[in-house]
Design an enzyme around this catalytic site. Structure first.
Site, PDB file in Angstrom:
ATOM      1  N   HIS A  65       0.664  -1.197   0.040  1.00  0.00           N
ATOM      2  CA  HIS A  65      -0.100  -0.122   0.016  1.00  0.00           C
ATOM      3  C   HIS A  65       0.645   1.231   0.013  1.00  0.00           C
ATOM      4  CE1 HIS A  65      -3.677  -2.407   0.710  1.00  0.00           C
ATOM      5  NE2 HIS A  65      -3.046  -2.868   1.573  1.00  0.00           N
ATOM      6  N   ASN A 143     -10.413  -3.373   1.527  1.00  0.00           N
ATOM      7  CA  ASN A 143      -9.975  -3.278   0.269  1.00  0.00           C
ATOM      8  C   ASN A 143     -11.500  -2.970  -0.748  1.00  0.00           C
ATOM      9  OD1 ASN A 143     -11.171  -5.944  -0.457  1.00  0.00           O
ATOM     10  ND2 ASN A 143      -9.083  -6.920  -0.251  1.00  0.00           N
ATOM     11  N   TYR A 354      -0.094  -5.072  11.503  1.00  0.00           N
ATOM     12  CA  TYR A 354      -0.512  -3.657  10.954  1.00  0.00           C
ATOM     13  C   TYR A 354       0.178  -2.585  11.979  1.00  0.00           C
ATOM     14  CZ  TYR A 354      -3.653  -4.043   7.286  1.00  0.00           C
ATOM     15  OH  TYR A 354      -4.177  -4.524   5.849  1.00  0.00           O
TER      16      TYR A 354
END
Length: 552
Positions: A65, A143, A354
């Site tokens: 990303h 997404n 994350y």
């Protein structure tokens, strides 16, 4: 007596996979979980070592990303889920009152390319939303596809490595690497079906759907729980590009999606999406032939309808792109009261990964940056120091007491808003195992049949183009998978590669697969199973998808 020696499997003489400690890795497909469905356990050493290293593979741009754009606005609640008061399902404050607005930041992105790559490359798109609520931040990280390549987070470094350039030559994204992984990972078939369809190239961020992908939970005031899936539906409708149209745009502009987004906001044409949810009772649903916690599957909308809960409006571009877009950080573990985790194994793994990658990429104090700070909630922690500390968190009336508990002062634990025990009771032995109901082919076949003819044509063209660059062994396995999904799907792609069902009928299931009786029958009758029944079926992504005509 016939000699079957030639047909017996040859011993696998490849070197054994180990970790950096030299320990042989006996299972690189599944995390350690309580029962096959999860939840995952924290002592997953192989997973933690693997994902921690992966999170640190690129500096300073994001490993995935990297190419993206952020915009700001608000979320406005309807106060209902469908026609019912939303308080029946969740006590999350941001949803309760009709018209209540919550500040948001949204980052759209591609996955595989670097920070300066093309925004019309064939790739999944990230759709990450940060809600600055009065109970602190909530991040909904998803997404534009609605499913994912894998169902267990231990495979995340592998799927991304297969999407990235060759580590030896650094030669572009290589179809032979991409489809080598896909051929050995049939759970990814629905994802690849969608990515190689026109939905793999949205015409703009404003015409793109978004999905939470993972299964989450809602919790009401009584502690009752429901499983929930999140969907973002664009007000402008869904529009996609063919590969040829994307190539026209890419020849002139690499950042076309960012430009379109910021130009629209500048002229007051504010992008808008409606948030809709699917709700399911909180248990394992043995009546279904797929697992509701499997993020390679969608929940059919004819059985689990989309229920509107609010709308999202973006009305401001960043004042400084680096400070507000490059440094914005999201995590799937960032939930507020009334929202909770399901036992989705992919979700548990993402929650560690994350936050870990943000601490590495931006620094241990990344949450002190303005774009990441809670805007509408008080912050009191006992955290101190670390690289790039530029403020001191409030420690209450006795800031010298930076620990808890204390009888002298300092901070205290919050009161639980509900009984802490919620959801179904989980029992199971510690194990490393895939879920029982894998069903890797049905939804991919149904999705092909439910696509518009122009989408099917584009999908077949794109797959043939990519697979024609692959080794024969990869081509044959992929065609076998496609025939397992749907006769016409396999036949059309096979024709483009000069591979028939007879050419691949001899292939046995992969060692990692355990096929059901029905799937074994499909394999035995490869290419002659007839069309799947999709009458009355409504699947995610079956909102109309228009072809965006490009005038250059």
């Amino acid at each position: 007596m016939a000699d079957n020696t030639a047909n017996s499997p040859r011993p696998d003489e490849r070197p054994v996979l180990t970790n950096r400690q030299g320990h042989p890795v006996h299972d690189n497909q599944n995390q350690r979980t309580i029962g096959s469905r999860g939840p995952a356990t924290l002592e997953n050493y192989q997973y933690l070592e693997k994902i921690s290293h992966f999170d640190r593979e690129r500096v300073p741009e994001r490993v995935v990303h990297a190419r993206g754009a952020t915009a700001f606005g608000y979320f406005e609640a309807y106060g209902k889920v469908g026609d019912e008061p939303i308080s029946r399902y969740t006590r999350a404050k941001l949803f309760q009152e009709a018209g209540k607005r919550t500040d948001v930041a949204v980052r759209f992105s591609t996955v595989a390319g670097g920070r300066d790559s093309s925004e019309v490359a064939r790739d999944p798109r990230g759709f990450a939303v940060k809600f600055y609520t009065e109970d602190g931040n909530w991040d909904l990280v998803g997404n534009n596809i609605g499913v994912f390549f894998i169902r267990d987070a231990i495979k995340f470094p592998d799927v991304i490595h297969s999407q990235k350039p060759d580590p030896v030559t650094f030669y572009r994204q290589d179809p032979n690497r991409v489809f080598d992984f896909a051929a050995a990972s049939p759970e990814s078939l629905l994802m690849y079906t969608l990515i190689f369809s026109p939905r793999g190239i949205p015409s703009s961020y404003r015409h793109m759907q978004g999905f939470g992908v993972n299964t989450y939970k809602w919790v009401n005031a009584n502690g009752d729980t429901k499983l929930v899936k999140y969907h973002w539906s664009p007000k402008l409708g869904v529009k996609s590009l063919t590969a040829a149209q994307a190539a026209q745009i890419q020849a002139h502009e690499l950042g076309s999606h960012t430009k379109d987004l910021y130009d629209a906001i500048a002229r007051g044409d504010y992008p808008e999406w409606e948030l809709r949810v699917q709700i399911m009772d909180d248990h394992d649903h043995p009546e279904l032939d797929w697992d509701p916690l499997d993020d390679t599957k969608v929940w059919p909308e004819n059985d689990f309808p989309l229920l509107p809960v609010g709308r999202l409006v973006l009305n401001r571009a960043p004042e400084n792109f680096f400070a507000e877009s490059e440094q914005i950080a999201f995590g799937t573990g960032v939930l507020v009261d009334g929202l909770d985790f399901s036992d989705d194994k992919m979700l548990v793994g993402r929650t560690f990964a994350y936050s870990d990658t943000q601490r590495y990429r931006v620094g241990p104090n990344y949450l002190q940056l303005p774009v990441n700070q809670p805007k509408n909630a008080t912050v009191n922690t006992n955290q101190r120091d670390g690289a790039m500390t530029y403020l001191v968190d409030s420690g209450g009336a006795e800031p010298s007491i930076n620990y808890e508990p204390s009888v002298r002062g300092g901070l205290r634990e919050a009161d639980y808003p509900h009984p802490d025990r919620q959801g179904p009771e989980i029992t199971g032995r510690l194990t490393r195992a895939r879920i029982e109901r894998t069903n890797d082919y049905q939804q991919a076949g149904e999705r092909f049949l439910l696509s518009e003819p122009w989408e099917q044509d584009d999908l077949v063209t794109n797959l043939v183009d990519a697979l024609s660059q692959c080794d024969r062994v990869v081509q044959e396995r992929m065609v076998w998978h496609l025939f397992m999904a749907e006769d016409t799907y396999g036949r059309r792609v096979g024709e483009g590669l000069n591979i028939t069902a007879d050419d691949v009928r001899h292939l046995a299931p992969l060692p990692s697969q355990t096929l059901t009786e029905e799937e074994l029958k499909r394999a035995a009758n490869l290419g002659n199973n007839g069309t799947r029944d999709t009458k009355g079926l409504i699947m995610t992504h079956c909102v109309p998808n228009d072809n965006q005509i490009v005038a250059m």
